[in-house]
Scaffold this active site. Structure first.
Site, PDB file in Angstrom:
ATOM      1  N   HIS A 184      -2.584   8.825  11.750  1.00 37.91           N
ATOM      2  CA  HIS A 184      -2.536   8.862  10.289  1.00 37.91           C
ATOM      3  C   HIS A 184      -3.516   7.869   9.671  1.00 37.91           C
ATOM      4  O   HIS A 184      -3.965   8.043   8.552  1.00 37.91           O
ATOM      5  CB  HIS A 184      -1.129   8.532   9.781  1.00 37.91           C
ATOM      6  CG  HIS A 184      -0.069   9.462  10.288  1.00 37.91           C
ATOM      7  ND1 HIS A 184      -0.079  10.806  10.005  1.00 37.91           N
ATOM      8  CD2 HIS A 184       1.014   9.243  11.060  1.00 37.91           C
ATOM      9  CE1 HIS A 184       0.975  11.380  10.580  1.00 37.91           C
ATOM     10  NE2 HIS A 184       1.648  10.457  11.230  1.00 37.91           N
ATOM     11  N   HIS A 232      -4.046  -1.603   7.177  1.00 40.18           N
ATOM     12  CA  HIS A 232      -4.560  -0.283   7.548  1.00 40.18           C
ATOM     13  C   HIS A 232      -5.333   0.312   6.375  1.00 40.18           C
ATOM     14  O   HIS A 232      -5.310  -0.239   5.265  1.00 40.18           O
ATOM     15  CB  HIS A 232      -3.396   0.633   7.969  1.00 40.18           C
ATOM     16  CG  HIS A 232      -2.424   0.864   6.868  1.00 40.18           C
ATOM     17  ND1 HIS A 232      -1.280   0.125   6.708  1.00 40.18           N
ATOM     18  CD2 HIS A 232      -2.445   1.727   5.819  1.00 40.18           C
ATOM     19  CE1 HIS A 232      -0.636   0.529   5.626  1.00 40.18           C
ATOM     20  NE2 HIS A 232      -1.335   1.503   5.062  1.00 40.18           N
ATOM     21  N   HIS A 281      -6.981   3.691   3.930  1.00 40.61           N
ATOM     22  CA  HIS A 281      -6.896   5.046   3.388  1.00 40.61           C
ATOM     23  C   HIS A 281      -8.255   5.416   2.779  1.00 40.61           C
ATOM     24  O   HIS A 281      -8.817   4.642   1.994  1.00 40.61           O
ATOM     25  CB  HIS A 281      -5.834   5.142   2.288  1.00 40.61           C
ATOM     26  CG  HIS A 281      -4.455   4.820   2.754  1.00 40.61           C
ATOM     27  ND1 HIS A 281      -3.586   5.782   3.265  1.00 40.61           N
ATOM     28  CD2 HIS A 281      -3.782   3.649   2.815  1.00 40.61           C
ATOM     29  CE1 HIS A 281      -2.440   5.205   3.595  1.00 40.61           C
ATOM     30  NE2 HIS A 281      -2.526   3.910   3.334  1.00 40.61           N
ATOM     31  N   GLU A 305      -5.674   5.383  -2.424  1.00 41.51           N
ATOM     32  CA  GLU A 305      -4.418   6.031  -2.838  1.00 41.51           C
ATOM     33  C   GLU A 305      -4.138   5.711  -4.307  1.00 41.51           C
ATOM     34  O   GLU A 305      -3.891   6.604  -5.102  1.00 41.51           O
ATOM     35  CB  GLU A 305      -3.281   5.550  -1.939  1.00 41.51           C
ATOM     36  CG  GLU A 305      -3.479   5.982  -0.490  1.00 41.51           C
ATOM     37  CD  GLU A 305      -2.180   6.176   0.233  1.00 41.51           C
ATOM     38  OE1 GLU A 305      -1.455   5.191   0.426  1.00 41.51           O
ATOM     39  OE2 GLU A 305      -1.888   7.335   0.608  1.00 41.51           O
ATOM     40  N   HIS A 361      -4.500  -1.591   2.876  1.00 41.96           N
ATOM     41  CA  HIS A 361      -3.141  -2.038   2.558  1.00 41.96           C
ATOM     42  C   HIS A 361      -2.738  -3.146   3.525  1.00 41.96           C
ATOM     43  O   HIS A 361      -2.692  -2.916   4.742  1.00 41.96           O
ATOM     44  CB  HIS A 361      -2.145  -0.871   2.685  1.00 41.96           C
ATOM     45  CG  HIS A 361      -2.280   0.130   1.579  1.00 41.96           C
ATOM     46  ND1 HIS A 361      -1.798   1.423   1.675  1.00 41.96           N
ATOM     47  CD2 HIS A 361      -2.823   0.008   0.337  1.00 41.96           C
ATOM     48  CE1 HIS A 361      -2.054   2.054   0.528  1.00 41.96           C
ATOM     49  NE2 HIS A 361      -2.675   1.226  -0.281  1.00 41.96           N
ATOM     50  N   THR A 383       3.767   4.829   1.076  1.00 43.33           N
ATOM     51  CA  THR A 383       3.028   6.028   0.667  1.00 43.33           C
ATOM     52  C   THR A 383       3.015   7.083   1.760  1.00 43.33           C
ATOM     53  O   THR A 383       2.300   8.083   1.654  1.00 43.33           O
ATOM     54  CB  THR A 383       1.575   5.685   0.272  1.00 43.33           C
ATOM     55  OG1 THR A 383       0.885   5.217   1.436  1.00 43.33           O
ATOM     56  CG2 THR A 383       1.533   4.625  -0.821  1.00 43.33           C
TER      57      THR A 383
HETATM   58 ZN   LIG Z   1      -1.085   2.490   3.324  1.00 40.20          ZN
END
Ligand SMILES: [Zn+2]
Length: 265
Positions: free
Chosen positions: A102, A127, A129, A133, A146, A214
């Site tokens: 992910h 991590h 994204h 987001e 994040h 999230t």
């Molecule tokens: Zn995250």
């Protein structure tokens, strides 16, 4: 959340219900719907696209349909300079870098602390994204990190979100790219010495609100701290993360009367 997509999902579940009815006419309407949901959620693996995209998460993870979900679009915040400044005490440590299918995640050793409202929150991992987001007045950035902290006593999380913007090369991203786990399951132990402090912008103006994870199970246990000022990454670095992360962002969720507060540095 797109209402039309949700409608489409519930319609298709109802259709499955009708099919089940012809197979077993003894089942009541409610039971049929539950059966269809159960069927849909068997071997369900949440994803960012396809049959298990974000607009289906709440079917199998009820909390994902809650009233205090993340991310959100940051719009019309209430300035409140009585909020504390954000100055975590991070150690430079060797980190494990993993690709969990992910995201790309850097596991942090114990001992790095963010004090928030008088409580210690320990940095567990950070991590990425791609794209971001959270959005700011509708603007999406190409990348967001994040930094996930937990208070052991309460189990609550504090997550710092930092946006990346195209510009000069970023040393931490380069360090991670040198050990980039390209495939799901790839794992590099103690791959690189990293000081997470270098992921924070110099200017600490931030937005804060109450929200959720999230990703499923979307637990509503997160105090979000989203930095206003982005940090930089080169186009080559943004491309490298994009190629591994494949649009792993959840769309923004309704604010539902929550207040976003802003502390100006
Ligand atoms: Zn995250």
């Amino acid at each position: 959340m797109k209402p039309f997509t949700l409608l489409a999902v519930s319609s298709s579940l109802m259709l499955w219900g009708c099919q089940f009815r012809t197979l077993d006419e003894d089942l009541s309407g409610t039971a049929l719907s539950e059966t269809a949901t159960e069927d849909f959620c068997t071997d369900y693996h949440w994803e960012y696209e396809g049959d298990h995209a974000p607009d289906t998460w709440s079917i199998c993870y009820g909390t994902c349909g809650g009233d205090a979900q993340s991310p959100v679009d940051i719009w019309n915040p209430l300035t409140d300079n009585s909020l504390q400044t954000i100055h975590p005490d991070y150690e430079e440590v060797p980190t494990d870098i993993i690709n969990n299918g992910h995201t790309v995640e850097c596991e942090y050793e114990p001992g790095s602390i963010l004090m928030l409202n008088g409580l210690p929150y320990e940095l567990l991992q950070f991590h990425f994204h791609a794209g971001s987001e959270h959005t700011v007045r509708g603007k999406q950035y190409p990348l967001e990190v994040h930094l996930v902290h937990r208070n052991v006593a309460t189990g609550k999380l504090a997550v710092i979100g930092v946006f990346f913007q195209r510009g000069r090369s970023n040393p931490i991203l380069q360090t991670i790219m040198d050990h980039m786990p390209l495939q799901e399951g790839d794992h590099y132990a103690s791959a690189a010495h990293i000081d997470a402090d270098n992921l924070l912008p110099d200017n600490r103006t931030y937005y804060t609100y109450s929200g959720s994870l999230t990703t499923p199970p979307c637990s509503e246990i997160v105090t979000w701290i989203v930095m206003d000022k982005p940090i930089f990454a080169s186009q080559a670095q943004l491309d490298a993360f994009d190629n591994v992360l494949h649009d792993n962002f959840r769309p923004v969720q309704p604010i539902n009367g929550r207040t976003i507060r802003k502390r100006v540095d």
